[in-house]
Write an enzyme that holds these catalytic residues in place. Sequence first.
Site, short mmCIF file in Angstrom:
data_model
loop_
_atom_site.label_atom_id
_atom_site.label_comp_id
_atom_site.label_asym_id
_atom_site.label_seq_id
_atom_site.Cartn_x
_atom_site.Cartn_y
_atom_site.Cartn_z
N LYS A 38 17.60 -14.27 39.47
CA LYS A 38 18.14 -13.11 38.76
C LYS A 38 17.69 -13.17 37.30
O LYS A 38 17.16 -14.18 36.86
CB LYS A 38 19.66 -13.06 38.87
CG LYS A 38 20.38 -14.21 38.22
CD LYS A 38 21.84 -14.22 38.64
CE LYS A 38 22.54 -15.46 38.14
NZ LYS A 38 23.58 -15.22 37.17
N TYR A 59 17.09 -17.20 3.89
CA TYR A 59 18.19 -16.28 3.63
C TYR A 59 19.51 -17.05 3.51
O TYR A 59 19.80 -17.94 4.32
CB TYR A 59 18.33 -15.28 4.77
CG TYR A 59 17.22 -14.26 4.84
CD1 TYR A 59 16.98 -13.38 3.77
CD2 TYR A 59 16.42 -14.17 5.97
CE1 TYR A 59 15.96 -12.45 3.85
CE2 TYR A 59 15.41 -13.22 6.05
CZ TYR A 59 15.18 -12.37 4.98
OH TYR A 59 14.17 -11.44 5.06
C1 LIG Z 1 26.72 -16.10 42.68
C2 LIG Z 1 25.83 -17.06 41.99
N1 LIG Z 1 25.27 -18.04 42.71
C3 LIG Z 1 24.46 -18.96 42.13
C4 LIG Z 1 24.18 -18.91 40.78
C5 LIG Z 1 23.28 -19.97 40.16
O1 LIG Z 1 23.98 -20.68 39.17
P1 LIG Z 1 23.26 -21.87 38.38
O2 LIG Z 1 22.19 -21.25 37.57
O3 LIG Z 1 24.34 -22.46 37.54
O4 LIG Z 1 22.73 -22.77 39.41
C6 LIG Z 1 24.75 -17.91 40.01
C7 LIG Z 1 24.50 -17.86 38.57
O5 LIG Z 1 25.29 -17.52 37.75
C8 LIG Z 1 25.59 -16.96 40.63
O6 LIG Z 1 26.16 -15.97 39.94
#
Ligand SMILES: Cc1ncc(COP(=O)(O)O)c(C=O)c1O
Length: 374
Positions: free
Chosen positions: A35, A253
Amino acid sequence: MPRPIHAVIHQPALANNLEVVRRSAPQSRVWAVVKANAYGHGIRRAFAGLRAADGFGLLDLNEAVLLRDLGWQGPILLLEGFFQPQDIEVLEQYRLTTAIHCDEQLRMLEAARPKGPLAIQLKLNTGMNRLGFRPEQYRAAWERARALSGVGSIVHMTHFSDADSARGIAHQIEVFDTVTASLPGEASLSNSAAVLWHKAAHRAWVRPGIVLYGASPTGRDADIAGTGLQPAMSLHSELIGIQELQPGDTVGYGSLFTADRPMRVGVVACGYADGYPRHAQGWGDKRAPVLVEGVRTELIGRVSMDMLCVDLTPLPKARVGSPVTLWGQGLPIDDVAQASGTVGYELMCALAPRVPVTVATLTAPDQAVSPVGA
Ligand SMILES: Cc1ncc(COP(=O)(O)O)c(C=O)c1O
């Protein structure tokens, strides 16, 4: 000439990290979580490194379609499910597996009557209290899903809130096992932290994200020492200027850093508009680390939009053009994140579109560095 900043995505590191996951959870199939444009690495670039996964987990329909366009025929899981009734046609067209986490989604599915078979992952809220049916609602939700002729397999899914910390997962596993004990179906529970540290959660499927990219679920690099994980994103630039400071001179800054001795300061072509965190500490005693010519030194002063400054005291020979690594191979992203009040996840996701990206490919990692679109 473009500005000297660029990122490198290391496909061999992605493939290695997937292997680390496989060794850690050898009985499980792996949803590689890609994602947020593969946590900032680019779906297209990450796909080549992670194609040995059993499936891909993501959020956006357009990212799912991109994976199909890249030739991925295997499972794709929409981790938040769908948002509109018309999305269900797309699920069918592209054979996507969908999470179902709420009554509204179930109702949309009942009304759409998909031909199927549609694979679903029914989400149980075991204590994270973000998405999912509450334990007392779960069986009824499962029965409604089961009753739909268009629904194929139903996997039980939950997500951990504390797999990376002392509270752990026992309280959530207990709820999960109690609620699903008398229901058929595989289970999908583990994020990265549970893959590394909680064998009891390695069921039919695991869902790692951050470890595939070589960073720590806790935000502390020391916690993944010895795992064999390798950083999959490196951010590089160069010195574009040098200043000689006298005691009492300030930098940047807000004049947050004051020299207490004569010192050389390097100006790096990288700022918050490139994705480097503006909150990185460049003053006080916990300054963000930076590599110049491979030598670890520290940020100085406040990060500005296009530039940041570094202490050249350990590098008397550094000059304009000296190579700089902001994070990645040789400098854990989590070390920079810690000095910025955040975690590696946020930094990698925030890599800015203006930063040119090259790819170290699987075939010849050292030679084959080529520009590739996201
Ligand atoms: C539903 C779900 N599964 C798996 C993951 C993977 O998590 P991670 O990157 O901590 O392994 C996420 C990430 O937020 C998630 O929302």
